[in-house]
Design an enzyme around this catalytic site. Structure first.
Site, mmCIF file in Angstrom:
data_model
loop_
_atom_site.group_PDB
_atom_site.id
_atom_site.type_symbol
_atom_site.label_atom_id
_atom_site.label_comp_id
_atom_site.label_asym_id
_atom_site.label_seq_id
_atom_site.Cartn_x
_atom_site.Cartn_y
_atom_site.Cartn_z
ATOM 1 N N TYR A 77 22.822 -41.301 25.573
ATOM 2 C CA TYR A 77 23.848 -41.089 26.595
ATOM 3 C C TYR A 77 25.141 -41.817 26.260
ATOM 4 C CZ TYR A 77 21.089 -38.791 30.281
ATOM 5 O OH TYR A 77 20.372 -37.913 31.035
ATOM 6 N N LYS A 98 9.573 -41.673 20.341
ATOM 7 C CA LYS A 98 9.350 -40.589 19.367
ATOM 8 C C LYS A 98 9.364 -41.231 17.985
ATOM 9 C CE LYS A 98 8.834 -36.204 18.328
ATOM 10 N NZ LYS A 98 7.640 -35.408 18.696
ATOM 11 N N ASP A 156 6.486 -36.172 23.601
ATOM 12 C CA ASP A 156 5.932 -34.832 23.859
ATOM 13 C C ASP A 156 4.525 -34.940 24.443
ATOM 14 O OD1 ASP A 156 5.165 -35.890 21.399
ATOM 15 O OD2 ASP A 156 5.162 -33.975 20.335
ATOM 16 N N ASP A 171 15.030 -39.722 31.628
ATOM 17 C CA ASP A 171 15.646 -38.698 32.472
ATOM 18 C C ASP A 171 14.673 -37.532 32.650
ATOM 19 O OD1 ASP A 171 17.752 -37.274 33.835
ATOM 20 O OD2 ASP A 171 18.035 -36.107 32.003
ATOM 21 N N ASP A 190 11.859 -36.703 36.086
ATOM 22 C CA ASP A 190 11.847 -35.460 36.870
ATOM 23 C C ASP A 190 10.443 -34.867 36.911
ATOM 24 O OD1 ASP A 190 14.581 -35.538 37.423
ATOM 25 O OD2 ASP A 190 14.882 -33.426 36.957
HETATM 26 C C1 IPM Z 1 19.723 -38.529 36.773
HETATM 27 C C2 IPM Z 1 20.690 -37.402 36.545
HETATM 28 C C3 IPM Z 1 21.873 -37.932 35.755
HETATM 29 C C4 IPM Z 1 21.345 -38.390 34.400
HETATM 30 C C5 IPM Z 1 23.047 -36.987 35.587
HETATM 31 C C6 IPM Z 1 23.525 -36.443 36.913
HETATM 32 C C7 IPM Z 1 24.186 -37.634 34.850
HETATM 33 O O1 IPM Z 1 20.062 -36.339 35.925
HETATM 34 O O2 IPM Z 1 20.117 -39.528 37.391
HETATM 35 O O3 IPM Z 1 18.582 -38.407 36.352
HETATM 36 O O4 IPM Z 1 21.187 -37.583 33.484
HETATM 37 O O5 IPM Z 1 21.088 -39.580 34.251
HETATM 38 MG MG MG Z 2 17.948 -36.584 35.739
#
Ligand code: IPM
Ligand code: MG
Length: 360
Positions: free
Chosen positions: A142, A193, A225, A249, A253
């Protein structure tokens, strides 16, 4: 009486609606526990772009620095999706993380018994899941340089980002991982990885070297993975996961969705010192903004996390978390977590029942 200065960043989309609920909850709980909150609001993301041309105005960052904690809702929306990168809402969020030095992002994913049927996975797979993803937040691909779109000798465009971690960056997030595991189930899984990436090999070596300092933590390593696969195959094997920015990230999710709704999950972003940022894992949901459909519970739980991690008010945090469970127990559901036989409500009604539970 304790005094706290809290910077509120409602942001875009459903942000203002759900922030209003969290503020009401904090006021009620504050009254009960002798906590006085001085709230100050600032723009970030799309609303800040509209007002000032920048997604993170200097004044917003300054206000955040001068507070005890920051409560953020969500940023982004269709309207700003095609602006140049330095003007995008996401750039404001990344600037906030970097500007406050928030290198540690804690993202809990816990299955609530009341919502087990909201998960897309089978009950016996998700029942009892309780995972904490510790994501590195200010380094990795990032932020690594060089980055950008450059032209090659043949005049072709070439996009570049750089995944880089220094030893000290790895060590400090690994320590947060070990310490988090110590307070939880005592198991830490480091995800990388290392079979392909040098940066990951360094990550694995450093984490392994630190392990003897935490003899009470059982350390394991997984390639990313495989970790993604294991998360949906048998998530109960995980307790605490520590990983880099991009892998975190993605995996956070996936872990969030085990619970059935990303609309229930809070997060904390913490630095070595200074104020932390507390925000829901979900985004700004522009498709339902302003329609009184949003689930405010992740925002409310983020306020609870703020009380616990930043303000050291665990009893007040417990009270909020119990109230959230109680409204679910009573059958109230917003659209995202609705299931058969439950009572569907909007954001405002959810707030009303929550406040009622908190005041009895
Ligand atoms: C998160 C989001 C952010 C990230 C975006 C909105 C920049 O997806 O907080 O997970 O990728 O960190
Ligand atoms: Mg995110």
């Amino acid at each position: 009486m304790m005094n706290y200065r809290i910077t509120l960043l409602p942001g875009d989309g459903i942000g203002p609606e759900i922030m209003a609920v969290a503020v009401d909850v904090l006021k009620v709980v504050g009254g009960q526990f002798d906590l006085n909150f001085e709230f100050q609001e600032a723009p970030i993301g799309g609303v800040a772009i509209d007002a000032t041309g920048e997604p993170l105005p200097a004044q917003t960052l300054e206000m955040c620095r001068n507070s005890d904690a920051v409560l953020l809702a969500a940023i982004g929306g269709y309207k700003w999706d095609n602006l140049p990168r330095h003007q995008r809402p996401e750039t404001g969020l990344l600037g906030l993380r970097a500007g406050l030095g928030l290198f540690a992002n804690l993202r809990p994913a816990q299955i609530l018994p009341q919502l087990i049927d909201a998960s897309s996975l089978k009950r016996d797979i998700v029942e009892g899941v309780d995972i904490m993803v510790v994501r590195e937040l200010t380094g990795g691909v990032y932020f690594g340089t060089p980055k950008g779109v450059f032209e090659t000798e043949t005049g072709e465009k070439r996009g570049v980002n750089t995944m880089a971690y220094t030893e000290s960056e790895i060590d400090r997030i690994a320590r947060v991982g070990f310490e988090t595991a110590q307070k939880r189930g005592g198991k830490l899984c480091s995800v990388d990885k290392a079979n392909v990436l040098e940066v990951s090999q360094l990550w694995r070596d450093r984490v392994t070297q630190l392990a003897p300092e935490y003899p009470d933590v059982e350390l394991s390593h997984l390639y990313v993975d495989n970790a993604a696969m294991q998360l949906v195959r048998w998530p109960k094997q995980f307790d605490t996961i520590v990983t880099g920015n991009l892998f975190g990230d993605i995996l956070s999710d996936a872990a969030a969705m085990l619970t059935g709704s990303i609309g229930m999950l809070p997060s904390a972003s913490l630095g070595a010192s200074g104020p932390g940022v507390f925000e829901p894992v979900h985004g700004s949901a522009p498709d339902i903004a302003g329609q009184d459909k949003a689930n405010p519970l992740a925002q409310v739980l983020s306020a609870a996390m703020m009380l616990r991690y930043a303000l050291e008010q665990p009893v007040a945090a417990d009270k909020i978390e119990k109230a959230v469970l109680e409204v679910l127990e009573q059958g109230y559901r917003t659209g995202d977590i609705m299931s058969e036989g439950m009572k569907q409500v909007g954001c405002k009604e959810m707030a009303e029942v929550l406040l009622k539970v908190l005041t009895v």
